[in-house]
Design a protein around this motif. Structure first.
Motif: not given
Lengths: 567, 280
Positions: A177-179, A465-467, A494-497
């Motif tokens: 995850d980003p954090s 995920a993973g893209q 989890h992808d903020m964008h």
């Protein structure tokens, strides 16, 4: 000085491929450098990594020409084992590469294979664990009790026990995850400073890696190196966009405002960004002249969860008193730390697990007691990895499965499957075997196999995920098109964008509670709440603060609207 | 695997007893030797000694009986089944072995209760009572990660031995994946309940196994690369983080259990065969 890695006119073609995966590679990396190798999926960046650690040519067969030298020796004259004494590789799958039954055993794995006597192992394992911040207390812990970030630290310790010279990270952020990803980047940087080893990071998430200094960025495209320059210089140009990579958002914002990003802005890191008073005023001015982002219109209620309570089968965790509603046609992100309860929430909605108390209503009707299959006619669930769902060799059969199981007659099945394949852009492939498709296309097949049931809601677990950026955009634009047709979309992510660009609203889970229900832009401009959800604040938040804009969330929303309108 | 173990009762329980302190390799040899001697001999006296030994070990290793309930029940069931089946298929085996026939009473048809058959089946039961607790003790008192090291120490190739570790490491992962796949397939109408025909259930199983196998093959590929990148397979031997040096007590235990094999063979010579015959 002799470079530690050097490629000269290197070309490599896998045995099963028609085209070379690497062509005319000329690259040299010096001792102690920190280099980021970026590129879209299929650009050849992972193949390049495999040439450095020796999986090519020893495990993946193919034909090579030119030379690839590590430490001055051609890799084809070494073995995977000899190379592994020089190059330590951390792979992207944090769980798959953890081969021991305890953290200590996993860290010692390489020492064991090199026949180090047991007495000498323990001190070395402890030292390595210490370097990556795994305390002694964790050495006896099983992988089932470690988080993804902790497992990655164990893997790093597992390569640092050997006195290697090069640390090679293959997409270190892909399964974090980003954090946690942010901490990983900081840790890599710390290790580099403590040990002055050469660091190579393969990653397409540029902005996240640039959280700490990188000496050079190498960009790959279609098997070739298309750019190799210092970070700041690269960021001031337009090469990233041309090669399917995402430019850091704050730099895009500068461009939109009419500032030409230049090296004197110190573009590489948001915390070092240097803007003149004039630049700041320009950005603020640009923002104030944008039309305010539209507020959402209220729509018909679709799904209501009220006072839901749930105890996990292992009895050690619970979901407590969860209530929220989803309106028709919205796209909402469910976010939170791993283990916070977001996947479980989805499973409860789908009926995979039974709640202790509370109510789930669909269109005002109580569905709490409905079976999985009956709910599936209204609620579709798409798993993260398409390979986990696909069970038929042929695309048509795969998509038809749910209908066949409903006992619908053949003519109707044919008509509905073809219509769904049409929507998903898979109609030309309807008679193909699934194995001929790319990962992204397989993902579409799984979405199609759920859509064919005509659900009102679909829930997707980590759809991106993973893209890389291009595939990510492809999938998300497709979901957006579905949304426009009236399908409601829930995304566990989890992808903020993704949240910023596609999901206006976020439900934040933490420790089994729903701690916030708010606009995504607001969440990502709130450092405390972001941290709680294992996210991190967006760089636009920092840019807004730098430019003295009072409402960073509004700035972020306007930026997204502007970008969307532009494309 | 102190935590996260399976709940079948066959997982390691962390305690500090003399049995726990033995190295995995000596425990494995002890179990193998004692089992072997119990398999060789039908001498009641020797079997009784092994049974007593194995029950002493059971008590010393403080195996919590409550957690063993399920597995113990299962073993008792197997034992009972075995006894009944032996009698049903070979009611005269004792007579054949001991060469005499002392009927006690007649049940039906060819089924008689004879002293010889009772004695034979009594000895057979003793064998099981000797061996089964030993196997339990081994699993409950040996750390899973020491399994592989012990196998390797008694001569099993380390690549094969390590597969034990890998199985313990990844079986829970595969089980979780199975559960997740099965849930997603149920949402698509795959029915595995008892309400449907067996053919439908088999077809349902296939639609879960297919993706499970595909994802497992992917995983195996990744694991193999990860292991090779850390020198697995480089040398003919390897050392073990979890191994412990032999102490006096280890040699003592191995010697003692090896002696029991010798005893089994010696008794065979004295008795003129595997069987002790009280009927002549």
């Amino acid at each position: 000085m002799q470079p530690i890695i050097s490629f000269e006119n290197f070309t490599f073609q896998y045995r099963a491929q028609k085209e070379p995966s690497l062509a005319d590679i000329n690259l040299s990396i010096n001792q102690g450098e920190k280099v980021l190798i970026a590129g879209a999926s299929g650009s050849g960046k992972s193949t390049l990594a495999n040439c450095i650690n020796g999986l090519i040519p020893f495990n993946h067969k193919g034909t090579a020409s030119g030379s690839c030298k590590v430490n001055g020796v051609d890799t084809s004259k070494l073995s995977v084992f000899e190379l592994s004494k020089i190059v330590g590789t951390v792979l992207q799958d944090t769980d798959g590469q953890f081969v021991g039954l305890t953290a200590g055993e996993d860290i010692a794995f390489s020492l064991e294979n090199n026949c180090l006597p047991k007495e000498e192992m323990l001190p070395q394992v402890k030292t390595a664990a210490c370097k990556t911040g795994i305390g002694d207390a964790f050495l006896d812990t099983s992988p089932f009790d470690l988080s993804g970030g902790q497992k990655q630290r164990v893997s790093m310790a597992g390569i640092l026990v050997d006195d290697i010279q090069i640390l090679l990270f293959d997409e270190p952020l892909a399964s974090l995850d980003p954090s946690t990803g942010k901490n990983t980047i900081a840790l890599i940087d710390k290790i580099r400073h403590d040990t002055s080893k050469t660091v190579i990071i393969i990653e397409h998430r540029l902005e996240d890696v640039l959280y700490r200094d990188v000496d050079r960025v190498v960009i790959m495209h279609d098997g070739r190196i298309v750019s190799d320059m210092p970070t700041a210089k690269l960021l001031s140009g337009s090469l990233l966009r041309e090669h399917g990579l995402r430019e850091p958002l704050y730099i895009s914002a500068m461009r939109y405002a009419g500032i030409a990003p230049a090296e004197e802005h110190k573009l590489a890191r948001i915390d070092q960004l240097t803007l003149s008073q004039g630049d700041k005023a320009t950005i603020k001015n640009w923002y104030q002249n944008l039309p305010p982002a539209e507020a959402e219109q209220n729509q018909q209620e679709l799904l209501r969860v009220s006072n839901l309570n749930f105890t996990y089968p292992s009895k050690d965790r619970t979901l407590q008193n969860i209530s929220f509603t989803i309106t028709r046609g919205e796209m909402t992100a469910i976010v939170g730390t791993n283990g916070a309860g977001k996947s479980t929430m989805a499973k409860l909605i789908c009926g995979f697990e039974q709640l202790d108390s509370g109510k789930i209503e669909l269109f005002g009707q109580d569905i709490t007691e409905e079976t999985i299959f009956n709910r599936a006619k209204h609620i579709g669930y798409v798993m993260q990895n398409p390979n986990q769902m696909i069970c038929k060799p042929m695309i048509f059969d795969e998509v038809a499965l749910g209908l066949v199981n409903q006992g619908i007659d053949e003519a109707e099945i044919k008509q509905r499957v073809e219509a769904t394949l049409e929507i998903c852009g898979l109609h030309p492939f309807r008679n193909w075997p699934v194995s001929a498709l790319s990962y992204g296309q397989k993902k579409r097949v799984t979405i199609a196999s759920v859509l064919v049931m005509n659900p009102e809601i679909i829930i997707l677990d980590e759809p991106t995920a993973g893209q890389d950026y291009r595939h990510y955009t492809e999938i998300m634009e497709f979901l957006k098109a579905l949304q426009a047709k009236g399908v409601t979309v829930l995304l566990i992510t989890h992808d903020m964008h993704l949240m910023l660009e596609y999901a206006p609203r976020a439900l934040v889970f933490s420790g089994g509670n729903l701690v916030a229900d708010l606009p995504s832009a607001t969440l990502l401009c709130d450092p405390v709440l972001s941290e709680k959800a294992s996210l991190k604040e967006t760089s636009l938040f920092h840019l807004a603060a730098e430019c003295e804009i009072d409402d960073p969330a509004a700035f972020t929303r306007c930026f997204i609207e502007y970008e969307r309108a532009k494309s | 695997m102190r935590a996260g173990g399976t709940k079948t009762g066959l997982s390691y329980i962390d305690k500090n007893t003399p049995v726990h302190r033995l190295t995995g390799a000596s425990k494995l040899l002890m179990v193998l030797f004692l089992s072997l001697s119990a398999m060789i001999t039908f001498d009641t006296r020797l079997l009784a000694i092994i049974v007593v030994l194995s029950f002493i070990l059971f008590v010393v290793s403080r195996v919590p009986l409550r957690e063993m309930k399920m597995i113990a029940g299962f073993l008792v069931f197997i034992l009972a089944m075995n006894t009944i089946i032996t009698y049903l298929f070979a009611p005269e085996e004792g007579v054949r072995i001991y060469g005499t026939r002392t009927e006690i009473f007649h049940i039906i048809g060819r089924y008689y209760i004879t002293q010889e058959q009772l004695f034979y089946q009594f000895n057979q039961t003793l064998k099981y009572l000797a061996i089964l607790p030993l196997a339990l003790i081994f699993f409950v008192t040996t750390e899973p990660s020491e399994f592989a090291a012990s196998l390797n120490k008694i001569g099993v190739n380390y690549k094969i031995a390590y597969s034990v570790t890998l199985a313990l490491r990844y079986i829970p992962t595969v089980m979780r994946e199975y559960r997740e796949i099965s849930q997603a397939q149920q949402a698509r109408g795959v029915d595995l309940s008892k309400n449907v025909k067996i053919t439908t259930r088999v077809r349902g199983m296939v639609s879960i196994m297919f993706p499970l196998i595909i994802t497992s093959i992917d995983r195996i590929d990744r694991i193999a690369n990860a292991m090779e990148l850390r020198s697995f397979g480089k040398n003919k031997t390897r050392t073990w983080y979890q191994s412990r040096p032999f102490k006096k007590v280890d040699y003592f235990v191995i010697t003692l259990s090896a002696l029991l094999i010798v005893a089994a063979i010696v008794m065979g010579i004295i008795n003129g065969g595997r069987f002790l015959n009280p009927f002549v």
